[in-house]
Design a protein around this motif. Structure first.
Motif, PDB file in Angstrom:
ATOM      1  N   HIS A 174       0.818  -1.211   0.000  1.00 52.81           N
ATOM      2  CA  HIS A 174       0.000   0.000   0.000  1.00 52.81           C
ATOM      3  C   HIS A 174       0.853   1.263   0.000  1.00 52.81           C
ATOM      4  CE1 HIS A 174      -3.635  -2.308   0.450  1.00 52.81           C
ATOM      5  NE2 HIS A 174      -3.122  -2.935   1.494  1.00 52.81           N
ATOM      6  N   ASP A 204      -9.596   1.463  -0.896  1.00 53.88           N
ATOM      7  CA  ASP A 204      -8.956   1.859  -2.162  1.00 53.88           C
ATOM      8  C   ASP A 204     -10.014   2.577  -2.996  1.00 53.88           C
ATOM      9  OD1 ASP A 204      -7.570   2.104  -4.536  1.00 53.88           O
ATOM     10  OD2 ASP A 204      -7.805  -0.023  -5.078  1.00 53.88           O
ATOM     11  N   ARG A 210      -4.193   0.013  -4.342  1.00 53.98           N
ATOM     12  CA  ARG A 210      -3.533   0.342  -3.074  1.00 53.98           C
ATOM     13  C   ARG A 210      -4.439   1.223  -2.230  1.00 53.98           C
ATOM     14  NH1 ARG A 210       0.634   3.695  -3.491  1.00 53.98           N
ATOM     15  NH2 ARG A 210      -0.047   4.477  -5.513  1.00 53.98           N
TER      16      ARG A 210
END
Length: 403
Positions: A174, A204, A210
């Motif tokens: 992430h 997300d 991510r």
């Protein structure tokens, strides 16, 4: 779980339940050196699914950070009135900035409201309160700060859990370890999530694979809306109303009511300062007088308590609600704050207890801790001298006792 403000450390530490400074010996690292600490942490990280490559990258250049531990020993006593707290954070400039951000991020905010039911101005107000709309998100390497707190033994179990979670966030891709930055206590991103809150509530929103609350405003705002929704935000409802009390208000009866339908409060003579009716008289609220009977008074609704899940402070939640209203175009509170009031330090609270007891109102031991005995003494004193019996303890009350 909790969120922490990256900028105002004294504000969020009560929400973490950090009791105060620990002794220097208790904060000393339990390991011979940082390298031993890191080696000992690896089996736990591996068990959480952290890759070796991510682990090595996260601890590249790590050294125990004395400045982080020093901050744990410098927690100032919180001594602001609610007025001082709000005046510092809710300004015309902040409201204007929030309105500009509303225009810039309207599509994201509208979409998140449709998905999670949280009004855009509330999300914006939290963003403004936490990091000045991304203006300051904290400059500490989150992994290194959390490692220092864990290695140093400062609430080690709590911070070890946050550290291992942060490592998993990096390992999952992430954010890079280098770009995972925040406050010294681990709060991260535009709206200051702790790692454990990130894992539970981050989304997300922009669909790039991510959950990036550091660089994606879309992800940060969506995550904040999801957080509030998860704790029961009531769609289309406000946080509370500023109200006015009638002459001769029965404070004793009000003290016996924790929460009640707005219709019941209305039957006691309480009205909105706007003069408009309550849209849903069946809504349940609690009476809140942050400056006593002579200052702004509020009926707080369930969404107020949802805001407090972000930071367990009435002052914080009131500031968020008020900033949200200002972003919508509302003005300042209709009732002015009492002039010349100030918050009491622990020593001043002890002085107040001493003066109450000398005046014949048993406030108990002068320890600076306000409990039921002290509160009863205050109420008795207020009734004796003709003050509104609201039980409010502040500098104005101490000054009155000194005269």
């Amino acid at each position: 779980m909790l969120f922490l403000g990256g900028r105002c450390l004294a504000r969020f530490l009560p929400a973490l339940a950090i009791a105060g400074a620990l002794s220097l010996s208790a904060m000393a690292p339990a390991w011979a050196n940082s390298a031993d600490f890191v080696r000992g942490l690896w089996p736990q990280a591996e068990a959480r699914g952290v890759s070796r490559a991510a682990f090595e990258a996260a601890f590249s250049g790590y050294n125990y950070l004395p400045k982080v531990m020093e901050l744990t020993r410098k927690q100032p006593e919180f001594s602001q009135t609610v007025q001082q707290y709000i005046d510092k954070r809710v300004t015309a400039g902040q409201a204007q900035k929030g309105q500009a951000m509303r225009a810039e991020w309207n599509q994201t905010l509208t979409g998140s409201e449709q998905r999670w039911g949280v009004q855009p101005e509330i999300v914006l107000a939290i963003w403004g309160m936490e990091t000045n709309f991304g203006g300051f998100m904290g400059g500490e390497n989150t992994i290194h700060a959390l490692a220092t707190l864990t290695e140093g033994g400062y609430r080690a179990d709590f911070f070890r859990e946050e550290l291992l979670t942060a490592l998993r966030i990096v390992s999952d891709g992430h954010v890079s370890a280098r770009n995972m930055t925040g406050s010294w206590a681990g709060a991260m991103g535009h709206t200051q999530f702790m790692p454990s809150s990130f894992m539970r509530y981050a989304v997300d929103y922009n669909g790039d694979g991510r959950k990036d609350i550091w660089n994606s405003v879309q992800d940060a705002l969506g995550s904040t809306a999801n957080y509030l929704h998860s704790f029961g935000w009531r769609k289309g409802e406000t946080w509370g109303y500023e109200v006015k009390l009638p002459s001769g208000f029965d404070f004793a009866a009000a003290r016996g009511i924790e929460k009640a339908p707005l219709s019941q409060w209305q039957a006691m003579g309480i009205q909105r300062v706007s003069g408009r009716a309550f849209p849903r008289p069946s809504d349940v609220g609690r009476l809140y007088m942050p400056a006593g009977a002579n200052g702004p008074t509020f009926l707080l609704l369930p969404n107020f308590d949802v805001i407090k899940r972000y930071n367990n402070s009435d002052s914080y939640a009131l500031a968020v609600g008020h900033l949200a209203d200002r972003i919508l175009g509302g003005g300042n509170f209709a009732t002015p704050w009492p002039a010349g009031d100030y918050a009491l330090t622990k020593a001043q609270r002890a002085e107040l207890q001493t003066l109450l007891s000398r005046a014949g109102f048993d406030a108990g031991s002068p320890d600076g801790v306000v409990g039921p005995r002290t509160r009863a003494a205050v109420l008795a004193y207020q009734g004796r001298v003709g003050l509104p019996a609201d039980g409010h303890i502040s500098g104005r009350l101490l000054d009155a006792l000194k005269r």
